[in-house]
Design a protein around this motif. Structure first.
Motif, PDB file in Angstrom:
ATOM      1  N   PRO A  67     -17.355  10.571  -5.556  1.00  0.00           N
ATOM      2  CA  PRO A  67     -16.406  10.044  -6.543  1.00  0.00           C
ATOM      3  C   PRO A  67     -15.773   8.754  -6.014  1.00  0.00           C
ATOM      4  O   PRO A  67     -15.535   8.620  -4.813  1.00  0.00           O
ATOM      5  CB  PRO A  67     -15.373  11.163  -6.667  1.00  0.00           C
ATOM      6  CG  PRO A  67     -15.390  11.826  -5.319  1.00  0.00           C
ATOM      7  CD  PRO A  67     -16.812  11.739  -4.833  1.00  0.00           C
ATOM      8  N   LEU A  68     -15.492   7.825  -6.905  1.00  0.00           N
ATOM      9  CA  LEU A  68     -15.051   6.500  -6.499  1.00  0.00           C
ATOM     10  C   LEU A  68     -13.529   6.406  -6.452  1.00  0.00           C
ATOM     11  O   LEU A  68     -12.849   6.857  -7.375  1.00  0.00           O
ATOM     12  CB  LEU A  68     -15.578   5.448  -7.478  1.00  0.00           C
ATOM     13  CG  LEU A  68     -17.089   5.256  -7.529  1.00  0.00           C
ATOM     14  CD1 LEU A  68     -17.440   4.245  -8.613  1.00  0.00           C
ATOM     15  CD2 LEU A  68     -17.630   4.801  -6.189  1.00  0.00           C
ATOM     16  N   PRO A  69     -12.996   5.798  -5.400  1.00  0.00           N
ATOM     17  CA  PRO A  69     -11.563   5.475  -5.407  1.00  0.00           C
ATOM     18  C   PRO A  69     -11.305   4.276  -6.317  1.00  0.00           C
ATOM     19  O   PRO A  69     -12.237   3.630  -6.802  1.00  0.00           O
ATOM     20  CB  PRO A  69     -11.288   5.122  -3.938  1.00  0.00           C
ATOM     21  CG  PRO A  69     -12.595   4.620  -3.429  1.00  0.00           C
ATOM     22  CD  PRO A  69     -13.650   5.407  -4.150  1.00  0.00           C
ATOM     23  N   ASP A  70     -10.054   3.986  -6.543  1.00  0.00           N
ATOM     24  CA  ASP A  70      -9.669   2.890  -7.427  1.00  0.00           C
ATOM     25  C   ASP A  70     -10.242   1.566  -6.940  1.00  0.00           C
ATOM     26  O   ASP A  70     -10.226   1.264  -5.749  1.00  0.00           O
ATOM     27  CB  ASP A  70      -8.143   2.801  -7.495  1.00  0.00           C
ATOM     28  CG  ASP A  70      -7.671   1.812  -8.551  1.00  0.00           C
ATOM     29  OD1 ASP A  70      -8.350   1.698  -9.589  1.00  0.00           O
ATOM     30  OD2 ASP A  70      -6.642   1.156  -8.322  1.00  0.00           O
ATOM     31  N   ARG A  71     -10.826   0.802  -7.880  1.00  0.00           N
ATOM     32  CA  ARG A  71     -11.315  -0.561  -7.687  1.00  0.00           C
ATOM     33  C   ARG A  71     -12.642  -0.646  -6.939  1.00  0.00           C
ATOM     34  O   ARG A  71     -13.145  -1.735  -6.689  1.00  0.00           O
ATOM     35  CB  ARG A  71     -10.264  -1.456  -6.994  1.00  0.00           C
ATOM     36  CG  ARG A  71      -8.891  -1.430  -7.631  1.00  0.00           C
ATOM     37  CD  ARG A  71      -7.977  -2.497  -7.080  1.00  0.00           C
ATOM     38  NE  ARG A  71      -8.393  -3.821  -7.542  1.00  0.00           N
ATOM     39  CZ  ARG A  71      -8.074  -4.347  -8.736  1.00  0.00           C
ATOM     40  NH1 ARG A  71      -7.348  -3.645  -9.602  1.00  0.00           N
ATOM     41  NH2 ARG A  71      -8.480  -5.545  -9.056  1.00  0.00           N
TER      42      ARG A  71
ATOM     43  N   VAL B 231     -22.056  14.451   2.998  1.00  0.00           N
ATOM     44  CA  VAL B 231     -20.937  14.463   3.938  1.00  0.00           C
ATOM     45  C   VAL B 231     -20.792  13.077   4.548  1.00  0.00           C
ATOM     46  O   VAL B 231     -21.680  12.596   5.248  1.00  0.00           O
ATOM     47  CB  VAL B 231     -21.156  15.506   5.053  1.00  0.00           C
ATOM     48  CG1 VAL B 231     -19.950  15.522   5.990  1.00  0.00           C
ATOM     49  CG2 VAL B 231     -21.395  16.890   4.465  1.00  0.00           C
ATOM     50  N   ALA B 232     -19.670  12.411   4.249  1.00  0.00           N
ATOM     51  CA  ALA B 232     -19.409  11.071   4.769  1.00  0.00           C
ATOM     52  C   ALA B 232     -17.905  10.953   5.028  1.00  0.00           C
ATOM     53  O   ALA B 232     -17.215  11.958   5.188  1.00  0.00           O
ATOM     54  CB  ALA B 232     -19.898  10.013   3.785  1.00  0.00           C
ATOM     55  N   PHE B 233     -17.386   9.729   5.032  1.00  0.00           N
ATOM     56  CA  PHE B 233     -15.956   9.553   5.266  1.00  0.00           C
ATOM     57  C   PHE B 233     -15.180   9.850   3.982  1.00  0.00           C
ATOM     58  O   PHE B 233     -15.698   9.717   2.871  1.00  0.00           O
ATOM     59  CB  PHE B 233     -15.660   8.137   5.769  1.00  0.00           C
ATOM     60  CG  PHE B 233     -15.852   7.057   4.732  1.00  0.00           C
ATOM     61  CD1 PHE B 233     -14.770   6.563   4.014  1.00  0.00           C
ATOM     62  CD2 PHE B 233     -17.107   6.526   4.487  1.00  0.00           C
ATOM     63  CE1 PHE B 233     -14.931   5.569   3.070  1.00  0.00           C
ATOM     64  CE2 PHE B 233     -17.284   5.525   3.543  1.00  0.00           C
ATOM     65  CZ  PHE B 233     -16.198   5.048   2.835  1.00  0.00           C
TER      66      PHE B 233
ATOM     67  N   ALA C 276      -9.486   6.809   0.917  1.00  0.00           N
ATOM     68  CA  ALA C 276      -8.038   6.902   0.775  1.00  0.00           C
ATOM     69  C   ALA C 276      -7.638   7.118  -0.684  1.00  0.00           C
ATOM     70  O   ALA C 276      -6.598   7.716  -0.955  1.00  0.00           O
ATOM     71  CB  ALA C 276      -7.384   5.625   1.312  1.00  0.00           C
ATOM     72  N   GLY C 277      -8.459   6.659  -1.620  1.00  0.00           N
ATOM     73  CA  GLY C 277      -8.100   6.772  -3.023  1.00  0.00           C
ATOM     74  C   GLY C 277      -8.288   8.154  -3.605  1.00  0.00           C
ATOM     75  O   GLY C 277      -7.582   8.536  -4.547  1.00  0.00           O
ATOM     76  N   THR C 278      -9.239   8.929  -3.084  1.00  0.00           N
ATOM     77  CA  THR C 278      -9.516  10.247  -3.656  1.00  0.00           C
ATOM     78  C   THR C 278      -9.291  11.382  -2.659  1.00  0.00           C
ATOM     79  O   THR C 278      -9.084  12.523  -3.061  1.00  0.00           O
ATOM     80  CB  THR C 278     -10.975  10.337  -4.149  1.00  0.00           C
ATOM     81  OG1 THR C 278     -11.864  10.256  -3.027  1.00  0.00           O
ATOM     82  CG2 THR C 278     -11.288   9.216  -5.131  1.00  0.00           C
ATOM     83  N   GLY C 279      -9.347  11.079  -1.378  1.00  0.00           N
ATOM     84  CA  GLY C 279      -9.243  12.123  -0.369  1.00  0.00           C
ATOM     85  C   GLY C 279     -10.483  12.990  -0.282  1.00  0.00           C
ATOM     86  O   GLY C 279     -10.486  14.019   0.388  1.00  0.00           O
ATOM     87  N   LYS C 280     -11.570  12.573  -0.955  1.00  0.00           N
ATOM     88  CA  LYS C 280     -12.810  13.334  -0.973  1.00  0.00           C
ATOM     89  C   LYS C 280     -13.917  12.554  -0.274  1.00  0.00           C
ATOM     90  O   LYS C 280     -13.874  11.328  -0.193  1.00  0.00           O
ATOM     91  CB  LYS C 280     -13.228  13.647  -2.414  1.00  0.00           C
ATOM     92  CG  LYS C 280     -12.223  14.507  -3.162  1.00  0.00           C
ATOM     93  CD  LYS C 280     -12.712  14.768  -4.585  1.00  0.00           C
ATOM     94  CE  LYS C 280     -11.718  15.636  -5.344  1.00  0.00           C
ATOM     95  NZ  LYS C 280     -12.163  15.890  -6.743  1.00  0.00           N
ATOM     96  N   SER C 281     -14.923  13.263   0.201  1.00  0.00           N
ATOM     97  CA  SER C 281     -16.061  12.631   0.853  1.00  0.00           C
ATOM     98  C   SER C 281     -16.822  11.762  -0.147  1.00  0.00           C
ATOM     99  O   SER C 281     -17.117  12.199  -1.264  1.00  0.00           O
ATOM    100  CB  SER C 281     -16.983  13.700   1.426  1.00  0.00           C
ATOM    101  OG  SER C 281     -18.067  13.121   2.105  1.00  0.00           O
ATOM    102  N   LEU C 282     -17.133  10.529   0.252  1.00  0.00           N
ATOM    103  CA  LEU C 282     -17.839   9.599  -0.629  1.00  0.00           C
ATOM    104  C   LEU C 282     -19.336   9.907  -0.581  1.00  0.00           C
ATOM    105  O   LEU C 282     -20.051   9.438   0.307  1.00  0.00           O
ATOM    106  CB  LEU C 282     -17.571   8.153  -0.202  1.00  0.00           C
ATOM    107  CG  LEU C 282     -18.092   7.075  -1.151  1.00  0.00           C
ATOM    108  CD1 LEU C 282     -17.379   7.146  -2.500  1.00  0.00           C
ATOM    109  CD2 LEU C 282     -17.922   5.688  -0.548  1.00  0.00           C
ATOM    110  N   GLN C 283     -19.806  10.686  -1.513  1.00  0.00           N
ATOM    111  CA  GLN C 283     -21.213  11.069  -1.554  1.00  0.00           C
ATOM    112  C   GLN C 283     -22.063   9.903  -2.056  1.00  0.00           C
ATOM    113  O   GLN C 283     -21.640   9.148  -2.935  1.00  0.00           O
ATOM    114  CB  GLN C 283     -21.405  12.284  -2.452  1.00  0.00           C
ATOM    115  CG  GLN C 283     -20.597  13.486  -2.005  1.00  0.00           C
ATOM    116  CD  GLN C 283     -20.813  14.694  -2.884  1.00  0.00           C
ATOM    117  OE1 GLN C 283     -21.934  14.991  -3.282  1.00  0.00           O
ATOM    118  NE2 GLN C 283     -19.739  15.386  -3.205  1.00  0.00           N
TER     119      GLN C 283
END
Length: 211
Positions: free
Chosen positions: A41-45, A189-191, A194-201
């Motif tokens: 899922p994408l953080p803002d911007r 599983v990645a970092f 800051a925008g979502t608090g979830k792993s950036l798949q």
């Protein structure tokens, strides 16, 4: 992911047991791949698309049959680049904000990782082959800004104070025609952004070359 890793290990044991009386030989190989990434899922911007690079320098192969080999990579390097929309920049805590003074500013994250892929490959016909890999590893994340403030051009790179390094996991599949391949990769599983608090798949599709 654990089930897939266990399946690969079990397959290796079964194939190795069935090949006890055969001539098992060792070899090594390497490959490089360049891919298009889509992340969520994408953080803002942040935009969905990005770039990926995969370089396997030492990949030990164990031939357990004339057309089948197991492989273990001990020097596998990967890089994923994720981009913000133009006119955005990162704060030092990883949050993305508008770049008020420069609407053309650019920013991206760079996720560099070292992996140890375990795989199995099968030759199909004369020139075709297929491969499947599970690649655990460790990655390092950085945030990068490129903007103009006043008359000064800034290129800043910084690391988060928390979560700079972390565990990575990739699942890769490839179809080869001789030494040219189409490779598909999924990184669940990645970092954590800051925008979502979830792993950036990330899902990647690219071209690979064996050498």
């Amino acid at each position: 992911m654990k089930k897939l890793l266990v399946t690969l290990v079990a397959a290796a044991v079964c194939i190795g047991a069935s090949a006890e009386k055969k001539d098992i030989r060792w070899d090594f190989g390497a490959y490089a791949a360049l891919s298009y990434n889509a992340s969520f899922p994408l953080p803002d911007r942040m935009v969905t698309s990005g770039l990926g690079f995969d370089l396997s320098l030492i990949n030990f192969k164990i031939y357990v049959a004339p057309s089948t080999f197991l492989s273990v990579g001990i020097l596998d390097f990967m890089a994923d680049f994720h981009y913000l929309r133009k006119g955005s920049m990162f704060l030092n805590d990883g949050y993305a904000v508008p770049a008020i003074e420069d609407a053309r500013s650019k920013a991206h994250t760079a996720d560099f990782s070292f992996n140890f892929p375990i795989g199995i490959s099968q030759r199909i016909g004369g020139y075709w082959a297929a491969s499947l890999y599970v690649a655990p590893g460790v990655g390092f994340i950085s945030y990068n800004n490129d903007f103009i403030e006043g008359e000064t051009h800034h290129r800043d790179a910084f690391f988060p104070s928390v979560g700079r390094a972390g565990f990575r996991l990739d699942v890769k599949a490839a179809v080869w025609y001789q030494d040219i391949g189409l490779i598909v990769r999924y990184r669940p599983v990645a970092f954590k952004t800051a925008g979502t608090g979830k792993s950036l798949q990330t899902i990647s599709v690219g071209l690979a070359v064996r050498y």
